[in-house]
Design a protein around this motif. Structure first.
Motif, short mmCIF file in Angstrom:
data_model
loop_
_atom_site.label_atom_id
_atom_site.label_comp_id
_atom_site.label_asym_id
_atom_site.label_seq_id
_atom_site.Cartn_x
_atom_site.Cartn_y
_atom_site.Cartn_z
N ALA A 53 0.91 -1.19 -0.02
CA ALA A 53 0.09 0.02 0.22
C ALA A 53 0.68 1.21 0.03
N LEU A 54 1.92 1.36 0.72
CA LEU A 54 2.96 2.33 0.86
C LEU A 54 3.40 2.63 -0.76
N ILE A 55 3.92 1.59 -1.27
CA ILE A 55 4.63 1.71 -2.47
C ILE A 55 3.31 2.16 -3.76
N ASP A 72 1.21 6.72 -6.84
CA ASP A 72 0.13 7.65 -6.90
C ASP A 72 0.56 8.89 -6.95
N THR A 73 1.08 9.29 -5.81
CA THR A 73 1.54 10.74 -5.50
C THR A 73 2.59 11.21 -6.74
N PHE A 121 -6.25 7.69 -6.80
CA PHE A 121 -5.91 7.16 -5.47
C PHE A 121 -6.33 5.76 -5.52
N THR A 122 -5.42 4.72 -5.18
CA THR A 122 -5.62 3.38 -5.44
C THR A 122 -6.32 2.99 -4.04
N LYS A 123 -7.42 2.28 -4.04
CA LYS A 123 -8.21 1.77 -2.96
C LYS A 123 -7.55 0.87 -2.01
N VAL A 175 -5.25 -4.06 4.46
CA VAL A 175 -4.67 -2.67 4.72
C VAL A 175 -5.69 -1.98 5.67
N ARG A 176 -7.04 -2.00 5.40
CA ARG A 176 -7.80 -1.12 6.20
C ARG A 176 -7.94 -1.73 7.47
#
Length: 55
Positions: free
Chosen positions: A21-23, A28-29, A40-42, A47-48
């Protein structure tokens, strides 16, 4: 990376999902700096869940 015992379990259950998720957020940024439409990748369910537990 080589892991043993509990570290392997932590990697499989927690760290791998958060790392991915960090990568994805980093890419995305970068992409958002060059595109007009923000992306923004969901996050997936793991992760949630881990973000909720670890906050």
């Amino acid at each position: 990376m080589n892991t043993e015992g509990l570290s392997t379990l932590k990697w499989l259950i927690i760290i791998r999902w958060l790392h991915d998720a960090l990568i994805e957020n980093a890419f995305d940024t970068i992409e958002n700096n060059f595109q007009e439409v923000d992306k923004f990748t969901k996050w997936n369910t793991w992760v949630r869940i881990w973000r909720y537990i670890l906050k």
